[in-house]
Structures are given as structure tokens and as C-alpha cells.
Design a protein around this motif. Structure first.
Motif, PDB file in Angstrom:
ATOM      1  N   THR A   1       0.843  -1.195   0.000  1.00 46.45           N
ATOM      2  CA  THR A   1       0.000   0.000   0.000  1.00 46.45           C
ATOM      3  C   THR A   1       0.877   1.243   0.000  1.00 46.45           C
ATOM      4  N   PRO A   2       0.714   2.111  -1.032  1.00 44.63           N
ATOM      5  CA  PRO A   2       1.524   3.341  -1.065  1.00 44.63           C
ATOM      6  C   PRO A   2       1.141   4.279   0.076  1.00 44.63           C
ATOM      7  N   GLU A   3       2.116   5.028   0.535  1.00 38.65           N
ATOM      8  CA  GLU A   3       1.864   5.976   1.615  1.00 38.65           C
ATOM      9  C   GLU A   3       1.413   7.313   1.065  1.00 38.65           C
ATOM     10  N   ALA A   4       0.465   7.910   1.752  1.00 40.47           N
ATOM     11  CA  ALA A   4       0.007   9.243   1.382  1.00 40.47           C
ATOM     12  C   ALA A   4       1.119  10.250   1.656  1.00 40.47           C
TER      13      ALA A   4
ATOM     14  N   ILE B   1      -3.050  11.121  -1.873  1.00 41.91           N
ATOM     15  CA  ILE B   1      -3.568  10.055  -1.019  1.00 41.91           C
ATOM     16  C   ILE B   1      -2.943   8.699  -1.342  1.00 41.91           C
ATOM     17  N   ASP B   2      -2.810   8.386  -2.612  1.00 40.29           N
ATOM     18  CA  ASP B   2      -2.363   7.051  -2.999  1.00 40.29           C
ATOM     19  C   ASP B   2      -0.879   6.960  -3.359  1.00 40.29           C
ATOM     20  N   GLY B   3      -0.151   8.081  -3.210  1.00 36.56           N
ATOM     21  CA  GLY B   3       1.282   8.059  -3.447  1.00 36.56           C
ATOM     22  C   GLY B   3       1.692   7.918  -4.900  1.00 36.56           C
ATOM     23  N   ASP B   4       0.787   8.244  -5.838  1.00 38.92           N
ATOM     24  CA  ASP B   4       1.116   8.087  -7.255  1.00 38.92           C
ATOM     25  C   ASP B   4       1.725   9.334  -7.883  1.00 38.92           C
ATOM     26  N   GLY B   5       1.959  10.375  -7.073  1.00 34.88           N
ATOM     27  CA  GLY B   5       2.551  11.606  -7.590  1.00 34.88           C
ATOM     28  C   GLY B   5       1.541  12.628  -8.073  1.00 34.88           C
ATOM     29  N   THR B   6       0.251  12.281  -8.062  1.00 37.74           N
ATOM     30  CA  THR B   6      -0.800  13.202  -8.470  1.00 37.74           C
ATOM     31  C   THR B   6      -1.527  13.693  -7.221  1.00 37.74           C
TER      32      THR B   6
END
Length: 104
Positions: A4-7, A39-44
Motif C-alpha cells: 500500500t503506497p503511503e500518502a 492520497i495514494d502516493g502516485d505523484g498526483t
């Protein structure tokens, strides 16, 4: 280890002191706080919130007589990377001291 990516949260606060009438005394203080959340750590950025609070000393006694606060919150609900009009909320609050209202 979790998949799970960190926020990621970034918060910036700027404070401005304003001498409106040029007499060398601070008449207003404005603080702007901007918070960006991925929130999902995807860079957006998924959530943007900006609050601008301004306190005015109208009577020159060093006490805030009027406080205005505006908070704008944008949440990318549909995950398209953009904030549409229906994903933005604005809240405004104004407080006025009794002294100013009575003199009003």
C-alpha cells in the motif's frame, strides 16, 4: 513490508503583515495555509485545501476587530487528475467584534 503506497502531505503557511494606511502600525495580518495531499502516493495531488485568514485592527488598539476566513477545498473524487467545479467547496466565515458593531 506493505504494498500500500503511503500518502504524501505537504503544507505551506505564509504570513503577511499589512500597514494599510502607511503609518508604520500593522493594520492587518493575513495567513495563508495551503495543504496538498497525494492520497495514494502516485505523484498526483488528490486533495488541495487553502485557507486564508485575515485579522483587521480597525480601531488601532492592537486587537483584532474583524476576522475573515475563507477555505477552498478541492477533492479529485473521480481520480482524473483534475478538479472540476463540482469537486470544489468554498466556506467563508466573518467574525466582527461587538465594539465595532456597536460603533457601526
Amino acid at each position: 513490508m506493505s504494498d500500500t503506497p503511503e500518502a504524501e502531505i505537504t503544507s505551506i503557511t505564509e504570513t503577511e503583515y499589512v500597514d494599510i494606511d502607511g503609518d508604520g502600525t500593522i493594520d492587518a495580518v493575513r495567513e495563508t495555509t495551503t495543504t496538498l495531499v497525494d492520497i495514494d502516493g502516485d505523484g498526483t495531488i488528490d486533495v488541495v485545501q487553502q485557507t486564508v485568514t485575515t485579522a483587521y485592527d480597525l480601531t488601532g488598539d492592537g486587537e483584532a476587530d474583524v476576522i475573515e476566513s475563507t477555505t477552498i477545498t478541492a477533492v479529485d473524487v473521480d481520480g482524473d487528475g483534475e478538479f472540476s467545479e463540482d469537486e470544489i467547496e468554498v466556506e467563508q466565515v466573518t467574525l466582527v467584534s461587538e465594539e465595532v458593531v456597536e460603533e457601526g
